[in-house]
Write an enzyme that holds these catalytic residues in place. Structure first.
Site, PDB file in Angstrom:
ATOM      1  N   GLU A 200      -4.403   1.480  -5.529  1.00 54.52           N
ATOM      2  CA  GLU A 200      -3.038   1.931  -5.487  1.00 54.52           C
ATOM      3  C   GLU A 200      -1.795   0.762  -5.444  1.00 54.52           C
ATOM      4  OE1 GLU A 200      -3.801   6.058  -2.947  1.00 54.52           O
ATOM      5  OE2 GLU A 200      -2.410   4.258  -2.058  1.00 54.52           O
TER       6      GLU A 200
ATOM      7  N   CYS B 209       4.691  -2.915  -3.956  1.00 50.97           N
ATOM      8  CA  CYS B 209       3.783  -2.825  -2.744  1.00 50.97           C
ATOM      9  C   CYS B 209       2.418  -3.002  -3.388  1.00 50.97           C
ATOM     10  CB  CYS B 209       3.822  -1.724  -1.942  1.00 50.97           C
ATOM     11  SG  CYS B 209       2.629  -1.741  -0.599  1.00 50.97           S
TER      12      CYS B 209
ATOM     13  N   CYS C 107     -10.535  -0.634   3.177  1.00 51.36           N
ATOM     14  CA  CYS C 107     -10.543  -1.717   3.958  1.00 51.36           C
ATOM     15  C   CYS C 107     -11.491  -1.575   5.011  1.00 51.36           C
ATOM     16  CB  CYS C 107      -9.082  -1.848   4.714  1.00 51.36           C
ATOM     17  SG  CYS C 107      -8.780  -2.856   5.870  1.00 51.36           S
TER      18      CYS C 107
ATOM     19  N   CYS D 275      -8.259   0.826  11.223  1.00 52.58           N
ATOM     20  CA  CYS D 275      -7.392   1.129  12.277  1.00 52.58           C
ATOM     21  C   CYS D 275      -7.040   2.605  12.075  1.00 52.58           C
ATOM     22  CB  CYS D 275      -5.788   0.447  11.776  1.00 52.58           C
ATOM     23  SG  CYS D 275      -5.932  -1.086  11.461  1.00 52.58           S
TER      24      CYS D 275
ATOM     25  N   CYS E   4      -4.499   4.539   9.781  1.00 50.49           N
ATOM     26  CA  CYS E   4      -4.335   4.294   8.335  1.00 50.49           C
ATOM     27  C   CYS E   4      -5.350   4.887   7.766  1.00 50.49           C
ATOM     28  CB  CYS E   4      -4.694   2.598   8.403  1.00 50.49           C
ATOM     29  SG  CYS E   4      -4.712   2.176   6.748  1.00 50.49           S
TER      30      CYS E   4
ATOM     31  N   GLY F  88      -5.852  -2.496   1.774  1.00 50.28           N
ATOM     32  CA  GLY F  88      -6.493  -3.818   2.160  1.00 50.28           C
ATOM     33  C   GLY F  88      -5.883  -4.642   3.259  1.00 50.28           C
ATOM     34  N   GLU F  89      -6.522  -5.719   3.859  1.00 49.21           N
ATOM     35  CA  GLU F  89      -6.152  -6.873   4.509  1.00 49.21           C
ATOM     36  C   GLU F  89      -6.219  -8.014   3.702  1.00 49.21           C
ATOM     37  OE1 GLU F  89      -4.750  -7.915   7.675  1.00 49.21           O
ATOM     38  OE2 GLU F  89      -4.935  -9.583   6.722  1.00 49.21           O
TER      39      GLU F  89
ATOM     40  N   SER G  71       1.602  -8.927   4.631  1.00 46.17           N
ATOM     41  CA  SER G  71       1.599  -8.325   5.834  1.00 46.17           C
ATOM     42  C   SER G  71       0.003  -8.167   6.466  1.00 46.17           C
ATOM     43  CB  SER G  71       1.931  -6.851   5.431  1.00 46.17           C
ATOM     44  OG  SER G  71       1.643  -5.977   6.684  1.00 46.17           O
TER      45      SER G  71
ATOM     46  N   SER H 243       1.061  -7.083  11.722  1.00 43.04           N
ATOM     47  CA  SER H 243       0.894  -5.612  11.981  1.00 43.04           C
ATOM     48  C   SER H 243       0.438  -5.828  13.583  1.00 43.04           C
ATOM     49  CB  SER H 243      -0.116  -4.935  11.124  1.00 43.04           C
ATOM     50  OG  SER H 243       0.077  -5.028   9.949  1.00 43.04           O
TER      51      SER H 243
ATOM     52  N   HIS I 278       1.703  -3.235  16.157  1.00 42.28           N
ATOM     53  CA  HIS I 278       1.558  -2.028  16.519  1.00 42.28           C
ATOM     54  C   HIS I 278       1.451  -1.505  18.078  1.00 42.28           C
ATOM     55  CE1 HIS I 278       1.723  -1.279  12.167  1.00 42.28           C
ATOM     56  NE2 HIS I 278       0.495  -1.900  12.177  1.00 42.28           N
TER      57      HIS I 278
ATOM     58  N   ASN J  60       2.689   8.363   9.231  1.00 41.00           N
ATOM     59  CA  ASN J  60       2.902   9.414   8.273  1.00 41.00           C
ATOM     60  C   ASN J  60       1.701  10.167   8.395  1.00 41.00           C
ATOM     61  OD1 ASN J  60       4.024  10.652   5.982  1.00 41.00           O
ATOM     62  ND2 ASN J  60       3.723   8.711   4.540  1.00 41.00           N
TER      63      ASN J  60
ATOM     64  N   CYS K 213      -0.065   4.912   2.334  1.00 39.66           N
ATOM     65  CA  CYS K 213      -0.881   4.063   2.068  1.00 39.66           C
ATOM     66  C   CYS K 213      -2.286   4.760   2.164  1.00 39.66           C
ATOM     67  CB  CYS K 213      -1.096   2.915   2.877  1.00 39.66           C
ATOM     68  SG  CYS K 213      -2.558   1.589   2.753  1.00 39.66           S
TER      69      CYS K 213
HETATM   70  S1  SF4 Z   1      -3.700  -1.004   8.572  1.00 39.79           S
HETATM   71 FE1  SF4 Z   1      -4.416  -2.726   7.206  1.00 39.79          FE
HETATM   72  S2  SF4 Z   1      -5.944  -3.477   8.242  1.00 39.79           S
HETATM   73 FE2  SF4 Z   1      -5.616  -1.507   9.432  1.00 39.79          FE
HETATM   74  S3  SF4 Z   1      -7.239  -0.292   8.181  1.00 39.79           S
HETATM   75 FE3  SF4 Z   1      -5.230  -0.126   7.056  1.00 39.79          FE
HETATM   76  S4  SF4 Z   1      -5.226  -1.567   5.601  1.00 39.79           S
HETATM   77 FE4  SF4 Z   1      -7.020  -2.156   7.193  1.00 39.79          FE
END
Ligand code: SF4
Length: 357
Positions: free
Chosen positions: A92, A105, A112, A116, A119, A162-163, A194, A217, A219, A293, A336
């Site tokens: 995406e 973005c 990923c 998390c 996410c 993704g990271e 990020s 990130s 959080h 979200n 995301c």
């Molecule tokens: S927040 Fe970022 S690092 Fe965490 S699962 Fe989602 S994409 Fe991966």
């Protein structure tokens, strides 16, 4: 094997890919400038190349390395694009137009691995890394789609799927093309990485691209709380990245943004705001509060707007710049990974439907 594509390649990689055609150096450069500076994505539009060369390019290379499979346009103008990669994976990209600037973005991985809990992408697991070429192409395609000239103010955030630091080699390939004044020419200062914080890779990234902004990130206001929602905390303790940022603060050309997702009853109290301030002490910083979200299957809930305001005010009282991220594109499920998830569901349904006849 799929037909190779030139779109998204760096100049040295382009020279290599075009080697079989035995072109002159100036011709390679012309193609490079057509693709990135003029943002023309097909040889038929590269009008100062000879007709023979245009035809050869058209026949020998693929001009659609990623296929746009689906889009979702939000009422606020944000658009989410879902691309299909040659191996069938999907990724995406989001376009967020604002009066002052246009933001893209970009994704760096399909899925990923870090999972998390807040996410949607993490819930899907890891499929594969994108190549540098695929990262550049997301941007190139979008610039062409929205007819944005090189003079347009563009921001890029690596906040898609993704990271990014897990795919540092591809980032190292993509960023020089994106920032090359003869290429796509996005100012390095307008790019944000990020990351959840992988200290050794973050150090390498900052050394290579000191002007790129870093958004961590974070959080959660304590490492213990973070561990409950971000399993990566066990392998990549955020304290290591915080120490690194303290150590490198002279080298950074900007304040670090701490991303903070606001979860109802989890991390949104005034005590949490104070603990957050304490945890990040010694780093030139600002805070970006992100309304959660919700996505299907997640038990987590967003903090109320009042809670978010109180939290922001508490930090502002201490003199920090605090932004609350507008949750744009909610009507098209633009958080995301959502469009990706919808496409996967559709595919599964289609695949599972018994064949007629
Ligand atoms: S927040 Fe970022 S690092 Fe965490 S699962 Fe989602 S994409 Fe991966």
């Amino acid at each position: 094997m799929s037909t190779p594509s030139l779109l998204g390649l760096s100049l040295p990689a382009l020279e290599e890919a075009l080697a079989p055609l035995r072109l002159k150096a100036f011709q390679v450069r012309q193609i490079y400038r057509w693709m990135y500076n003029a943002r023309r994505l097909h040889p038929r539009e590269m009008t100062n190349l000879s007709k023979t060369l245009r035809e050869t390019l058209e026949k020998s290379y693929s001009w659609e390395p990623l296929l746009l499979e689906k889009t979702a346009l939000s009422q606020d103008g944000s658009e989410k694009m879902l691309f299909r990669l040659p191996d069938g994976h999907r990724v995406e990209t989001v376009y967020i137009p604002e009066k002052e600037r246009k933001t893209f973005c970009l994704s760096t991985q399909v899925g990923c691995k870090f999972r998390c809990r807040f996410c949607h992408t993490g819930a899907m697991g890891f499929r594969r890394n994108l190549t540098g070429q695929e990262i550049v192409f997301q941007l190139l395609f979008a610039l062409n789609r929205y007819s944005l000239p090189p003079t347009e103010r563009i921001n890029i955030v690596f906040m898609g799927m993704g990271e990014p630091l897990e795919n540092l080699p591809a980032l190292k390939e993509a960023l020089p093309v994106i920032t090359d004044p003869e290429g796509i020419a996005v100012s390095t200062r307008r790019i944000t990485l990020s990351t959840l914080g992988i200290a050794d890779k973050l150090e390498e990234f900052i050394r290579l691209f000191p002007a790129v902004k870093v958004a961590l990130s974070l959080h959660f206001p304590t490492p213990e709380g973070r561990l409950l929602y971000m399993p990566a905390q066990r392998v990549h303790p955020v304290e290591e990245s915080l120490d690194l940022l303290r150590r490198l603060k002279e080298r950074l050309r900007h304040r670090v943004t701490f991303e903070y997702i606001m979860l109802r009853g989890v991390n949104d109290s005034l005590e949490d705001a104070l603990a957050l301030e304490k945890l990040t002490r010694g780093i030139p910083r600002k805070f970006n509060l992100i309304p959660f979200n919700p996505f299907p299957g997640s038990p987590l809930l967003p903090s109320s707007p009042e809670k978010v305001d109180l939290f922001a005010e508490r930090l502002r009282k201490s003199g920090f710049v605090v932004t609350v991220r507008e949750s744009r594109g909610q009507d098209v499920q633009a958080s995301c990974g959502n469009l990706f998830a919808l496409a996967e569901e559709t595919t599964t349904l289609e695949e599972e439907r018994p064949k007629e006849g």
